[in-house]
Design a protein around this motif. Sequence first.
Motif, PDB file in Angstrom:
ATOM      1  N   ARG A  20       0.895  -1.262   0.024  1.00 29.92           N
ATOM      2  CA  ARG A  20      -0.047  -0.010  -0.021  1.00 29.92           C
ATOM      3  C   ARG A  20       0.860   1.085  -0.202  1.00 29.92           C
ATOM      4  O   ARG A  20       2.137   1.394   0.446  1.00 29.92           O
ATOM      5  CB  ARG A  20      -0.984   0.137   1.161  1.00 29.92           C
ATOM      6  CG  ARG A  20      -1.538  -1.288   1.632  1.00 29.92           C
ATOM      7  CD  ARG A  20      -3.094  -1.467   0.737  1.00 29.92           C
ATOM      8  NE  ARG A  20      -3.955  -0.589   0.974  1.00 29.92           N
ATOM      9  CZ  ARG A  20      -3.866   0.406  -0.064  1.00 29.92           C
ATOM     10  NH1 ARG A  20      -3.179   0.282  -1.212  1.00 29.92           N
ATOM     11  NH2 ARG A  20      -4.986   1.215  -0.190  1.00 29.92           N
ATOM     12  N   GLU A  21       0.190   2.329  -0.338  1.00 33.80           N
ATOM     13  CA  GLU A  21       0.803   3.705  -0.453  1.00 33.80           C
ATOM     14  C   GLU A  21       1.776   4.196   0.763  1.00 33.80           C
ATOM     15  O   GLU A  21       2.990   4.299   0.503  1.00 33.80           O
ATOM     16  CB  GLU A  21      -0.238   4.696  -0.861  1.00 33.80           C
ATOM     17  CG  GLU A  21       0.706   5.978  -1.289  1.00 33.80           C
ATOM     18  CD  GLU A  21      -0.536   6.930  -1.873  1.00 33.80           C
ATOM     19  OE1 GLU A  21      -1.547   7.064  -1.298  1.00 33.80           O
ATOM     20  OE2 GLU A  21       0.116   8.020  -2.675  1.00 33.80           O
ATOM     21  N   PHE A  52       4.914   1.798   1.007  1.00 37.90           N
ATOM     22  CA  PHE A  52       5.618   1.974  -0.092  1.00 37.90           C
ATOM     23  C   PHE A  52       6.520   3.398   0.263  1.00 37.90           C
ATOM     24  O   PHE A  52       7.887   3.390  -0.073  1.00 37.90           O
ATOM     25  CB  PHE A  52       4.977   2.484  -1.524  1.00 37.90           C
ATOM     26  CG  PHE A  52       5.723   2.958  -2.382  1.00 37.90           C
ATOM     27  CD1 PHE A  52       6.022   1.866  -3.534  1.00 37.90           C
ATOM     28  CD2 PHE A  52       6.103   4.225  -2.902  1.00 37.90           C
ATOM     29  CE1 PHE A  52       6.799   2.192  -4.681  1.00 37.90           C
ATOM     30  CE2 PHE A  52       6.493   4.341  -4.253  1.00 37.90           C
ATOM     31  CZ  PHE A  52       6.946   3.406  -5.072  1.00 37.90           C
ATOM     32  N   ALA A 103      15.352  -2.534  -0.111  1.00 37.42           N
ATOM     33  CA  ALA A 103      15.563  -1.948  -1.123  1.00 37.42           C
ATOM     34  C   ALA A 103      15.279  -2.845  -2.666  1.00 37.42           C
ATOM     35  O   ALA A 103      14.682  -2.120  -3.645  1.00 37.42           O
ATOM     36  CB  ALA A 103      17.038  -1.440  -1.291  1.00 37.42           C
ATOM     37  N   LEU A 111      11.494  -2.679  -2.913  1.00 40.46           N
ATOM     38  CA  LEU A 111      11.131  -1.472  -3.647  1.00 40.46           C
ATOM     39  C   LEU A 111      11.352  -1.235  -4.817  1.00 40.46           C
ATOM     40  O   LEU A 111      10.368  -0.865  -5.793  1.00 40.46           O
ATOM     41  CB  LEU A 111      11.609  -0.407  -2.538  1.00 40.46           C
ATOM     42  CG  LEU A 111      11.259   0.871  -2.935  1.00 40.46           C
ATOM     43  CD1 LEU A 111       9.866   1.266  -2.798  1.00 40.46           C
ATOM     44  CD2 LEU A 111      11.986   2.201  -2.012  1.00 40.46           C
ATOM     45  N   ALA A 112      12.450  -1.872  -5.323  1.00 38.31           N
ATOM     46  CA  ALA A 112      12.693  -1.664  -6.871  1.00 38.31           C
ATOM     47  C   ALA A 112      11.914  -2.580  -7.728  1.00 38.31           C
ATOM     48  O   ALA A 112      11.233  -1.902  -8.713  1.00 38.31           O
ATOM     49  CB  ALA A 112      14.079  -2.192  -6.995  1.00 38.31           C
ATOM     50  N   THR A 154       8.433  -0.770  -7.649  1.00 37.10           N
ATOM     51  CA  THR A 154       8.431   0.295  -8.325  1.00 37.10           C
ATOM     52  C   THR A 154       8.308   0.022  -9.789  1.00 37.10           C
ATOM     53  O   THR A 154       7.425   0.724 -10.827  1.00 37.10           O
ATOM     54  CB  THR A 154       9.762   1.189  -8.276  1.00 37.10           C
ATOM     55  OG1 THR A 154       9.827   1.540  -6.874  1.00 37.10           O
ATOM     56  CG2 THR A 154       9.817   2.481  -9.148  1.00 37.10           C
ATOM     57  N   ARG A 159       6.843  -2.664 -11.185  1.00 37.06           N
ATOM     58  CA  ARG A 159       5.585  -3.174 -11.375  1.00 37.06           C
ATOM     59  C   ARG A 159       4.556  -2.032 -11.385  1.00 37.06           C
ATOM     60  O   ARG A 159       3.589  -2.222 -12.335  1.00 37.06           O
ATOM     61  CB  ARG A 159       5.418  -4.108  -9.907  1.00 37.06           C
ATOM     62  CG  ARG A 159       4.226  -4.931  -9.890  1.00 37.06           C
ATOM     63  CD  ARG A 159       4.066  -5.479  -8.540  1.00 37.06           C
ATOM     64  NE  ARG A 159       2.828  -5.629  -8.126  1.00 37.06           N
ATOM     65  CZ  ARG A 159       2.162  -6.799  -8.367  1.00 37.06           C
ATOM     66  NH1 ARG A 159       2.986  -7.915  -8.948  1.00 37.06           N
ATOM     67  NH2 ARG A 159       0.946  -7.250  -8.013  1.00 37.06           N
ATOM     68  N   VAL A 160       4.492  -1.069 -10.674  1.00 40.65           N
ATOM     69  CA  VAL A 160       3.827   0.089 -10.674  1.00 40.65           C
ATOM     70  C   VAL A 160       3.887   0.954 -11.798  1.00 40.65           C
ATOM     71  O   VAL A 160       2.803   1.525 -12.423  1.00 40.65           O
ATOM     72  CB  VAL A 160       3.921   0.753  -9.314  1.00 40.65           C
ATOM     73  CG1 VAL A 160       3.399   2.273  -9.571  1.00 40.65           C
ATOM     74  CG2 VAL A 160       3.383   0.056  -8.207  1.00 40.65           C
ATOM     75  N   THR A 161       4.992   1.092 -12.231  1.00 40.04           N
ATOM     76  CA  THR A 161       5.187   1.839 -13.264  1.00 40.04           C
ATOM     77  C   THR A 161       4.706   1.190 -14.573  1.00 40.04           C
ATOM     78  O   THR A 161       4.008   1.981 -15.426  1.00 40.04           O
ATOM     79  CB  THR A 161       6.763   2.125 -13.579  1.00 40.04           C
ATOM     80  OG1 THR A 161       7.347   2.688 -12.465  1.00 40.04           O
ATOM     81  CG2 THR A 161       7.079   2.654 -14.873  1.00 40.04           C
ATOM     82  N   ALA A 162       4.848  -0.161 -14.815  1.00 35.08           N
ATOM     83  CA  ALA A 162       4.428  -0.726 -15.848  1.00 35.08           C
ATOM     84  C   ALA A 162       2.810  -0.790 -15.771  1.00 35.08           C
ATOM     85  O   ALA A 162       2.092  -0.534 -16.935  1.00 35.08           O
ATOM     86  CB  ALA A 162       4.731  -2.243 -15.736  1.00 35.08           C
ATOM     87  N   ARG A 163       2.143  -0.741 -14.838  1.00 33.89           N
ATOM     88  CA  ARG A 163       0.938  -0.752 -14.741  1.00 33.89           C
ATOM     89  C   ARG A 163       0.299   0.537 -15.002  1.00 33.89           C
ATOM     90  O   ARG A 163      -0.634   1.021 -15.553  1.00 33.89           O
ATOM     91  CB  ARG A 163       0.257  -0.941 -13.111  1.00 33.89           C
ATOM     92  CG  ARG A 163      -0.497  -1.884 -12.907  1.00 33.89           C
ATOM     93  CD  ARG A 163      -1.399  -1.819 -11.548  1.00 33.89           C
ATOM     94  NE  ARG A 163      -0.664  -1.979 -10.541  1.00 33.89           N
ATOM     95  CZ  ARG A 163      -0.666  -1.200  -9.570  1.00 33.89           C
ATOM     96  NH1 ARG A 163      -1.754  -0.436  -9.224  1.00 33.89           N
ATOM     97  NH2 ARG A 163       0.009  -1.177  -8.312  1.00 33.89           N
ATOM     98  N   ALA A 164       0.730   1.739 -14.509  1.00 37.56           N
ATOM     99  CA  ALA A 164       0.574   3.130 -14.735  1.00 37.56           C
ATOM    100  C   ALA A 164       0.636   3.315 -16.270  1.00 37.56           C
ATOM    101  O   ALA A 164      -0.208   4.214 -17.174  1.00 37.56           O
ATOM    102  CB  ALA A 164       1.333   4.104 -14.133  1.00 37.56           C
ATOM    103  N   LYS A 197       0.574   1.455 -18.676  1.00 41.47           N
ATOM    104  CA  LYS A 197      -0.707   0.772 -19.388  1.00 41.47           C
ATOM    105  C   LYS A 197      -1.794   1.364 -19.357  1.00 41.47           C
ATOM    106  O   LYS A 197      -2.630   1.557 -20.450  1.00 41.47           O
ATOM    107  CB  LYS A 197      -0.903  -0.767 -18.951  1.00 41.47           C
ATOM    108  CG  LYS A 197      -0.835  -1.818 -19.970  1.00 41.47           C
ATOM    109  CD  LYS A 197      -0.496  -3.346 -19.647  1.00 41.47           C
ATOM    110  CE  LYS A 197       0.241  -3.860 -20.445  1.00 41.47           C
ATOM    111  NZ  LYS A 197       0.715  -5.305 -19.980  1.00 41.47           N
ATOM    112  N   ALA A 198      -2.150   1.872 -17.995  1.00 42.70           N
ATOM    113  CA  ALA A 198      -3.344   2.772 -17.907  1.00 42.70           C
ATOM    114  C   ALA A 198      -3.562   3.965 -18.590  1.00 42.70           C
ATOM    115  O   ALA A 198      -4.355   4.524 -19.427  1.00 42.70           O
ATOM    116  CB  ALA A 198      -3.703   2.817 -16.358  1.00 42.70           C
TER     117      ALA A 198
END
Lengths: 107, 107
Positions: free
Chosen positions: A2-3, A6, A77, A80-81, A84, A86-91, A93-94
């Motif tokens: 969760r945020e 993170f 670390a 977290l990498a 990051t 994973r989240v970037t890929a998702r964002a 795509k959206a």
Amino acid sequence: MREPTFLVLAALLEGPKHGYALLSAVNDLSDGRVNLQVGTLYGALDRLSRSGWVMESGTEIVDGRHRRYFTLTDTGARALAEETARVTARANKAAALLAQHRKGFAL
Amino acid sequence: MREPTFLVLAALLEGPKHGYALLSAVNDLSDGRVNLQVGTLYGALDRLSRSGWVMESGTEIVDGRHRRYFTLTDTGARALAEETARVTARANKAAALLAQHRKGFAL
DNA sequence: TGCTATATATCGGTGTTCTGAATATCGTCG
DNA sequence: CGACGATATTCAGAACACCGATATATAGCA
């Protein structure tokens, strides 16, 4: 992840910090959008310690006030990498779908 | 907003979908990393309907099977756009800190 | 008949976060 | 001296989203 969790990990990338310092660090990191509660912070810190992502790195007494320092581990670390990426890929795509959506339906 | 909810909204950018179709759409969108559970899906759909981010857009019977369609509202699309921007900003900040951390850090 | 795929739906349990209060010490102001 | 604000931590209770299991029903295939 969760945020708040993170952001705690991200804040610890700058170096070891004690709880109260993390509160303002997370606030800064999120441009004031996330106001981390103390209960959330220490809960997260306990959880992250148990899973080996952060480590207690000693205590210090400053002006009679007890400070518990926390350090990010290598495992943390790395986690977290990965998160990051994973989240970037998702964002991304959206964002692509959003662009398409705007083109199709116009505004 | 958590990952499953985010992906449901993103999947609906492609157009109206029924529940079962969303299950596979979310799976595809996340490259198989997120296996959406039915309980999660209908829970999310109910929640998103109540908050006005998705709308039920009619039912259909195909081969004797009942289908409930869901459509993304303008409000929902806007919310998703905001969430995407927010998440991107967070990820970029973390990426920058990670790069600094690898270099040998010290702020 | 039994198995699989499609399709919708509910429920209890779990984990993370939030809310809110309590505890403690120090420096400062009146 | 005593009240107060800032620093620092702890904990209980609730809210919420998610997961896993379960249930229903239809159609097609062996």
